[in-house]
Design a protein around this motif. Structure first.
Motif, PDB file in Angstrom:
ATOM      1  N   ALA A  61      91.749  67.081  78.405  1.00 54.26           N
ATOM      2  CA  ALA A  61      91.487  68.183  79.201  1.00 54.26           C
ATOM      3  C   ALA A  61      91.548  69.536  78.614  1.00 54.26           C
ATOM      4  O   ALA A  61      90.836  70.280  78.657  1.00 54.26           O
ATOM      5  N   ALA A  62      92.519  69.664  77.417  1.00 55.74           N
ATOM      6  CA  ALA A  62      92.508  70.907  76.578  1.00 55.74           C
ATOM      7  C   ALA A  62      91.436  70.956  75.901  1.00 55.74           C
ATOM      8  O   ALA A  62      90.583  72.088  75.818  1.00 55.74           O
ATOM      9  N   THR A  66      88.273  71.880  78.204  1.00 59.72           N
ATOM     10  CA  THR A  66      88.477  73.137  78.815  1.00 59.72           C
ATOM     11  C   THR A  66      88.052  74.261  77.548  1.00 59.72           C
ATOM     12  O   THR A  66      87.088  75.090  78.152  1.00 59.72           O
ATOM     13  N   THR A  67      88.621  74.106  76.420  1.00 61.18           N
ATOM     14  CA  THR A  67      88.339  75.011  75.550  1.00 61.18           C
ATOM     15  C   THR A  67      86.733  75.056  75.092  1.00 61.18           C
ATOM     16  O   THR A  67      86.098  76.089  74.746  1.00 61.18           O
ATOM     17  N   TRP A 118      82.940  68.472  79.019  1.00 60.51           N
ATOM     18  CA  TRP A 118      83.252  69.790  78.986  1.00 60.51           C
ATOM     19  C   TRP A 118      81.925  70.440  79.529  1.00 60.51           C
ATOM     20  O   TRP A 118      81.735  71.446  80.005  1.00 60.51           O
ATOM     21  N   LEU A 177      89.126  78.075  85.446  1.00 59.36           N
ATOM     22  CA  LEU A 177      89.849  77.183  84.218  1.00 59.36           C
ATOM     23  C   LEU A 177      91.065  76.454  84.922  1.00 59.36           C
ATOM     24  O   LEU A 177      91.184  75.273  84.567  1.00 59.36           O
ATOM     25  N   HIS A 204      89.641  73.359  86.967  1.00 52.76           N
ATOM     26  CA  HIS A 204      89.244  72.408  86.178  1.00 52.76           C
ATOM     27  C   HIS A 204      90.140  71.621  85.593  1.00 52.76           C
ATOM     28  O   HIS A 204      89.972  70.436  85.390  1.00 52.76           O
ATOM     29  N   ALA A 205      91.225  72.340  84.783  1.00 53.03           N
ATOM     30  CA  ALA A 205      92.060  71.470  83.928  1.00 53.03           C
ATOM     31  C   ALA A 205      92.950  70.666  84.680  1.00 53.03           C
ATOM     32  O   ALA A 205      93.121  69.593  84.403  1.00 53.03           O
ATOM     33  N   THR A 206      93.412  71.097  86.104  1.00 58.61           N
ATOM     34  CA  THR A 206      94.220  70.389  87.033  1.00 58.61           C
ATOM     35  C   THR A 206      93.384  69.247  87.380  1.00 58.61           C
ATOM     36  O   THR A 206      93.885  68.238  87.669  1.00 58.61           O
TER      37      THR A 206
END
Length: 323
Positions: free
Chosen positions: A119-120, A123-124, A196, A242, A245-247
């Motif tokens: 996820a990190a 997201t990046t 992504w 963001l 999306h991450a959640t």
């Protein structure tokens, strides 16, 4: 409020601060319950070694094979309900005779480590690609749109199944044992290769709209650099996307990791993993249905709770929601 030199430039108000967001999520009963379940799983994952030490069991020892009378000649637990007893609270694994409870606890760590890392990374990558092409426009935007459509046209699951062994064979010398960290790295790389794109497409559309707004035009007219506009004017206004999306990405990656392990191309022995436990449970379901229940229920509850939490976060960040 953003500043260029000494002149203030006003843009849309940023999203709610973390304490305010948390309060609004907890006002929703479903969101509060989902948050409690997610926190419980996170706590169990962090405290797995401590819980295992207090419980007196570990996830790798073959208790059923080492202690006579726990498994039958066919490898099934002798006691009913999968061997549940005062010694083994969730029973024993058919065949190897490992403790189910500690396998579940350490399986949480496996799933969450891969899911949070993926996820990190996604997201990046999504932020870098989406914000950049959305702001630049022109040929960069058209090339990105073409690339994204091409990647989205591929059957993702089949590519994941095909890429996992290929990457592993490239990173590990022939005949050498594959280290545990390599399995995690391969899954993170495979998930990141495609995960992504949806975020990048969403941010691209948002930034294309924001770049024409008065606060961005004002900053540009006053000589603000592209870096300043992106960091101080655009990024604060996509923060809500963001977070959502991450959640929502974490449970997706947890389920995907379990699916790959179920199919035999994810995390392999001896690393504890829910997907592999479910795969083994499906093989012995008729003789020992209990073994399938625990990892299946754990995966269902965790993914459902995280999805409900993501819905609650999205509702809390929705500017159209009644305050």
């Amino acid at each position: 409020m953003a500043a260029v030199d000494t002149v203030a430039v006003t843009g849309p108000a940023p999203g709610p601060a973390a304490p305010s967001l948390l309060r609004r999520v907890l006002r929703d009963r479903v969101g509060a319950a989902a948050c409690a379940v997610v926190l419980l799983f996170l706590l169990l994952a962090l405290a797995a070694p401590l819980v295992a030490a207090l419980y007196g069991r570990n996830p790798v020892e073959h208790y059923g094979q080492n202690t006579p009378g726990l498994l039958s000649d066919g490898g099934l637990p002798v006691l009913p309900n999968g061997g549940i007893s005062g010694e083994f609270w969730f029973g024993l694994e058919p065949g190897l005779g490992r403790d189910v409870l500690t396998q579940l606890l350490y399986g949480i760590r496996t799933s969450l480590l891969i899911a949070f890392a993926a996820a990190a990374v996604t997201t990046t990558l999504g932020v870098l690609a989406g914000v950049a092409v959305g702001y630049l426009g022109g040929i960069a935007d058209r090339l990105f749109g073409f690339l994204a459509n091409v990647l989205l046209a591929f059957p993702t699951l089949l590519l994941l199944l095909a890429l996992s062994p290929v990457i592993q064979s490239r990173l590990v010398d022939p005949g050498a044992a594959e280290p545990e960290w390599m399995q995690f790295l391969v899954l993170i790389l495979v998930f990141s290769a495609f995960g992504w794109i949806p975020l990048a497409l969403s941010l691209r559309a948002t930034v294309r709209s924001l770049r024409e707004r008065d606060f961005v035009q004002s900053a540009r007219a006053q000589g603000a650099s592209r870096f300043h506009i992106v960091v101080h004017e655009l990024l604060p206004n996509v923060r809500s996307q963001l977070i959502v999306h991450a959640t929502m990405a974490v449970p997706t990656f947890v389920a995907s990791e379990a699916a790959l392990s179920f199919l035999g191309v994810g995390v392999t022995e001896p690393v504890p993993d829910w997907g592999r436990m479910i795969s083994r449970g499906s093989e012995v379901f008729q003789a020992d249905p209990t073994y399938l229940v625990f990892p299946g229920a754990a995966l269902l509850v965790f993914v459902l709770a995280f999805n409900l939490l993501g819905d609650a976060v999205r509702d809390a960040l929705d500017p159209r929601r009644a305050r």
